[in-house]
Design a protein around this motif. Structure first.
Motif, PDB file in Angstrom:
ATOM      1  N   PRO A   1       0.905  -1.072  -0.100  1.00 41.74           N
ATOM      2  CA  PRO A   1       0.079  -0.159  -0.048  1.00 41.74           C
ATOM      3  C   PRO A   1       0.886   1.141   0.124  1.00 41.74           C
ATOM      4  CG  PRO A   1      -0.996  -1.561   1.642  1.00 41.74           C
ATOM      5  CD  PRO A   1       0.587  -2.208   1.188  1.00 41.74           C
ATOM      6  N   PHE A   2       0.327   2.358  -0.572  1.00 37.86           N
ATOM      7  CA  PHE A   2       1.013   3.657  -0.712  1.00 37.86           C
ATOM      8  C   PHE A   2       1.603   3.931   0.638  1.00 37.86           C
ATOM      9  CE2 PHE A   2       1.125   8.436  -0.694  1.00 37.86           C
ATOM     10  CZ  PHE A   2       1.872   8.416  -1.978  1.00 37.86           C
ATOM     11  N   LEU A   3       0.625   4.250   1.513  1.00 37.47           N
ATOM     12  CA  LEU A   3       1.163   4.650   2.946  1.00 37.47           C
ATOM     13  C   LEU A   3       2.315   3.740   3.437  1.00 37.47           C
ATOM     14  CD1 LEU A   3       0.803   6.345   5.430  1.00 37.47           C
ATOM     15  CD2 LEU A   3      -0.856   4.776   6.245  1.00 37.47           C
ATOM     16  N   GLU A   4       2.411   2.605   3.411  1.00 39.45           N
ATOM     17  CA  GLU A   4       3.255   1.716   3.971  1.00 39.45           C
ATOM     18  C   GLU A   4       4.666   1.831   3.127  1.00 39.45           C
ATOM     19  OE1 GLU A   4       4.400  -3.203   4.343  1.00 39.45           O
ATOM     20  OE2 GLU A   4       2.166  -2.443   4.091  1.00 39.45           O
ATOM     21  N   GLN A   5       4.579   2.029   1.641  1.00 35.28           N
ATOM     22  CA  GLN A   5       5.730   2.374   1.047  1.00 35.28           C
ATOM     23  C   GLN A   5       6.616   3.654   1.625  1.00 35.28           C
ATOM     24  OE1 GLN A   5       5.906   1.557  -3.202  1.00 35.28           O
ATOM     25  NE2 GLN A   5       3.711   0.901  -3.073  1.00 35.28           N
ATOM     26  N   ILE A   6       5.610   4.772   1.642  1.00 35.08           N
ATOM     27  CA  ILE A   6       6.050   6.177   1.927  1.00 35.08           C
ATOM     28  C   ILE A   6       6.593   6.031   3.632  1.00 35.08           C
ATOM     29  CG2 ILE A   6       5.733   8.579   2.292  1.00 35.08           C
ATOM     30  CD1 ILE A   6       5.713   7.219  -0.456  1.00 35.08           C
ATOM     31  N   GLU A   7       6.134   5.132   4.463  1.00 39.87           N
ATOM     32  CA  GLU A   7       6.382   5.344   5.577  1.00 39.87           C
ATOM     33  C   GLU A   7       7.800   4.435   5.716  1.00 39.87           C
ATOM     34  OE1 GLU A   7       4.140   3.935   9.857  1.00 39.87           O
ATOM     35  OE2 GLU A   7       4.298   2.226   8.512  1.00 39.87           O
ATOM     36  N   SER A   8       7.847   3.385   5.179  1.00 41.39           N
ATOM     37  CA  SER A   8       8.988   2.412   5.003  1.00 41.39           C
ATOM     38  C   SER A   8      10.500   3.396   4.518  1.00 41.39           C
ATOM     39  CB  SER A   8       9.034   1.365   4.137  1.00 41.39           C
ATOM     40  OG  SER A   8      10.036   0.445   4.213  1.00 41.39           O
ATOM     41  N   PHE A   9      10.080   4.059   3.428  1.00 40.58           N
ATOM     42  CA  PHE A   9      11.048   5.018   2.898  1.00 40.58           C
ATOM     43  C   PHE A   9      11.511   5.873   3.874  1.00 40.58           C
ATOM     44  CE2 PHE A   9      12.698   8.370   0.198  1.00 40.58           C
ATOM     45  CZ  PHE A   9      13.763   7.713  -0.411  1.00 40.58           C
ATOM     46  N   PHE A  10      10.626   6.604   4.259  1.00 31.48           N
ATOM     47  CA  PHE A  10      10.889   7.697   5.014  1.00 31.48           C
ATOM     48  C   PHE A  10      11.595   7.667   6.446  1.00 31.48           C
ATOM     49  CE2 PHE A  10       9.560  11.230   8.070  1.00 31.48           C
ATOM     50  CZ  PHE A  10      10.266  12.360   7.403  1.00 31.48           C
ATOM     51  N   LEU A  11      11.002   6.476   7.214  1.00 26.56           N
ATOM     52  CA  LEU A  11      11.690   5.943   8.366  1.00 26.56           C
ATOM     53  C   LEU A  11      13.070   5.822   8.309  1.00 26.56           C
ATOM     54  CD1 LEU A  11       8.692   4.328  10.226  1.00 26.56           C
ATOM     55  CD2 LEU A  11       9.701   6.769  10.362  1.00 26.56           C
ATOM     56  N   GLU A  12      13.229   4.924   7.041  1.00 30.54           N
ATOM     57  CA  GLU A  12      14.722   4.345   6.745  1.00 30.54           C
ATOM     58  C   GLU A  12      15.563   5.479   6.451  1.00 30.54           C
ATOM     59  OE1 GLU A  12      17.063   1.504   3.604  1.00 30.54           O
ATOM     60  OE2 GLU A  12      15.364   2.611   2.967  1.00 30.54           O
ATOM     61  N   THR A  13      15.047   6.673   6.047  1.00 26.65           N
ATOM     62  CA  THR A  13      15.629   7.946   5.664  1.00 26.65           C
ATOM     63  C   THR A  13      15.995   8.608   6.817  1.00 26.65           C
ATOM     64  OG1 THR A  13      14.805   8.038   3.481  1.00 26.65           O
ATOM     65  CG2 THR A  13      15.554   9.942   4.386  1.00 26.65           C
ATOM     66  N   VAL A  14      15.405   8.875   7.617  1.00 25.50           N
ATOM     67  CA  VAL A  14      15.478   9.920   8.741  1.00 25.50           C
ATOM     68  C   VAL A  14      16.004   9.121  10.140  1.00 25.50           C
ATOM     69  CG1 VAL A  14      14.054  11.378   7.915  1.00 25.50           C
ATOM     70  CG2 VAL A  14      13.100   9.687   9.566  1.00 25.50           C
TER      71      VAL A  14
ATOM     72  N   VAL B   1      -0.319  11.429  -5.988  1.00 27.63           N
ATOM     73  CA  VAL B   1       1.157  11.589  -6.183  1.00 27.63           C
ATOM     74  C   VAL B   1       1.928  10.036  -6.265  1.00 27.63           C
ATOM     75  CG1 VAL B   1       3.167  12.647  -5.258  1.00 27.63           C
ATOM     76  CG2 VAL B   1       0.791  13.724  -4.911  1.00 27.63           C
ATOM     77  N   PRO B   2       2.574  10.053  -7.476  1.00 26.69           N
ATOM     78  CA  PRO B   2       3.388   8.813  -7.304  1.00 26.69           C
ATOM     79  C   PRO B   2       4.508   8.528  -6.150  1.00 26.69           C
ATOM     80  CG  PRO B   2       3.168   9.739  -9.471  1.00 26.69           C
ATOM     81  CD  PRO B   2       2.862  10.730  -8.591  1.00 26.69           C
ATOM     82  N   VAL B   3       4.697   7.338  -5.841  1.00 19.23           N
ATOM     83  CA  VAL B   3       5.702   6.935  -4.840  1.00 19.23           C
ATOM     84  C   VAL B   3       7.215   7.582  -5.100  1.00 19.23           C
ATOM     85  CG1 VAL B   3       7.065   5.230  -3.703  1.00 19.23           C
ATOM     86  CG2 VAL B   3       4.550   4.919  -4.070  1.00 19.23           C
ATOM     87  N   GLU B   4       7.346   7.413  -6.625  1.00 20.36           N
ATOM     88  CA  GLU B   4       8.732   8.051  -7.248  1.00 20.36           C
ATOM     89  C   GLU B   4       8.700   9.427  -6.991  1.00 20.36           C
ATOM     90  OE1 GLU B   4       6.701   5.985  -8.665  1.00 20.36           O
ATOM     91  OE2 GLU B   4       7.710   3.967  -8.833  1.00 20.36           O
ATOM     92  N   VAL B   5       7.526  10.152  -6.863  1.00 20.49           N
ATOM     93  CA  VAL B   5       7.713  11.512  -7.133  1.00 20.49           C
ATOM     94  C   VAL B   5       7.849  11.815  -5.613  1.00 20.49           C
ATOM     95  CG1 VAL B   5       6.430  13.851  -6.981  1.00 20.49           C
ATOM     96  CG2 VAL B   5       6.473  12.178  -8.905  1.00 20.49           C
ATOM     97  N   VAL B   6       7.460  11.368  -4.578  1.00 22.51           N
ATOM     98  CA  VAL B   6       7.579  11.431  -3.143  1.00 22.51           C
ATOM     99  C   VAL B   6       9.244  11.288  -2.720  1.00 22.51           C
ATOM    100  CG1 VAL B   6       7.215  10.904  -0.751  1.00 22.51           C
ATOM    101  CG2 VAL B   6       5.387  10.877  -2.701  1.00 22.51           C
ATOM    102  N   ARG B   7       9.607  10.232  -3.120  1.00 22.92           N
ATOM    103  CA  ARG B   7      11.114   9.805  -2.958  1.00 22.92           C
ATOM    104  C   ARG B   7      11.965  10.801  -3.337  1.00 22.92           C
ATOM    105  NH1 ARG B   7      12.029   3.603  -2.587  1.00 22.92           N
ATOM    106  NH2 ARG B   7      13.827   3.956  -3.884  1.00 22.92           N
ATOM    107  N   LYS B   8      11.781  11.236  -4.710  1.00 28.15           N
ATOM    108  CA  LYS B   8      12.286  12.311  -5.413  1.00 28.15           C
ATOM    109  C   LYS B   8      12.267  13.622  -4.596  1.00 28.15           C
ATOM    110  CE  LYS B   8      13.607  14.229  -9.792  1.00 28.15           C
ATOM    111  NZ  LYS B   8      13.180  14.407 -11.348  1.00 28.15           N
ATOM    112  N   GLY B   9      11.153  13.807  -4.166  1.00 28.77           N
ATOM    113  CA  GLY B   9      11.110  15.107  -3.530  1.00 28.77           C
ATOM    114  C   GLY B   9      11.832  15.095  -2.156  1.00 28.77           C
TER     115      GLY B   9
END
Length: 223
Positions: A7-20, A42-50
């Protein structure tokens, strides 16, 4: 294009928590921001790039001991900027092949036109060879590969190759310093890859004036 089926939320949460490297879950306010992005497409790839662009901006001014901002609110402006570019591209046909577009135009042909122009203007044989190779890749694009995926890949590839062709390699030391600063703050592997690409784009713009194939295609269609 991401093949992650979570799911979108899970992907963003995983990427962001790994990041910060802060916390075990997104804060409620960050969950709301993420849900808003998902609702608006908003695509996941756009969030990651931002987020990578936000990290890059932060590291340029932060003290060495200052941790990365641990809330998505800080990165929201950078994500929104990337999303505006993405929406503009999609409206002009630079979308996934199976998606309907508002203004169907041949962005592959626009990219070929841009690269042909750059090839004519190139001052050395190495640059000409790069543009010719990119044109060939566009002309032989597999039907299964979207225009946005291929042109995005070529954009990153050209930025790096043109920088190397420039002959000044000091930018690599600068990039390594940024990546090291990010690593010291615990930034994860996936975010480091995004940050590296952001650094390459930044130095390509600063050193050789390369503003990107995607942007050039959009400007071409505006003319």
């Amino acid at each position: 294009m991401s093949t992650d089926e979570r799911p979108f939320l899970e992907q963003i949460e995983s990427f962001f928590l790994e990041t910060v490297q802060q916390g075990l879950a997104l804060r409620p306010s960050d969950v709301e921001i993420t849900k808003d992005w998902e609702k608006r497409g908003v695509p996941v790839e756009v969030v990651r790039k931002g987020i990578a662009d936000g990290i890059q901006r932060f590291l340029a001014t932060a003290a060495p001991s200052q941790p990365l901002p641990g809330v998505l609110k800080y990165y929201r402006t950078f994500v929104e900027t990337e999303f505006e570019t993405w929406k503009r591209a999609k409206m002009m046909g630079l979308g996934i092949a199976s998606e309907p577009v508002i203004k169907p135009v041949d962005m592959i042909q626009a990219a070929i036109n841009v690269l042909s122009k750059w090839n004519d203007q190139a001052q050395n044989s190495k640059a000409k060879a790069l543009f010719s190779k990119a044109i060939t890749k566009l002309e032989n694009r597999p039907q299964s590969q979207s225009a946005v995926e291929l042109i995005g890949e070529l954009d990153d590839w050209l930025a790096l190759e043109l920088l190397d062709n420039h002959g000044n390699y000091e930018w690599r030391d600068s990039m390594k310093s940024v990546l090291k600063a990010a690593q010291m703050r615990g930034v994860g592997f996936e975010a480091l890859k995004e940050l590296e690409k952001a650094q390459i784009r930044l130095h390509a713009q600063q050193l050789i004036g390369y503003t990107g194939l995607v942007n050039a295609c959009l400007d071409w269609e505006d003319d």
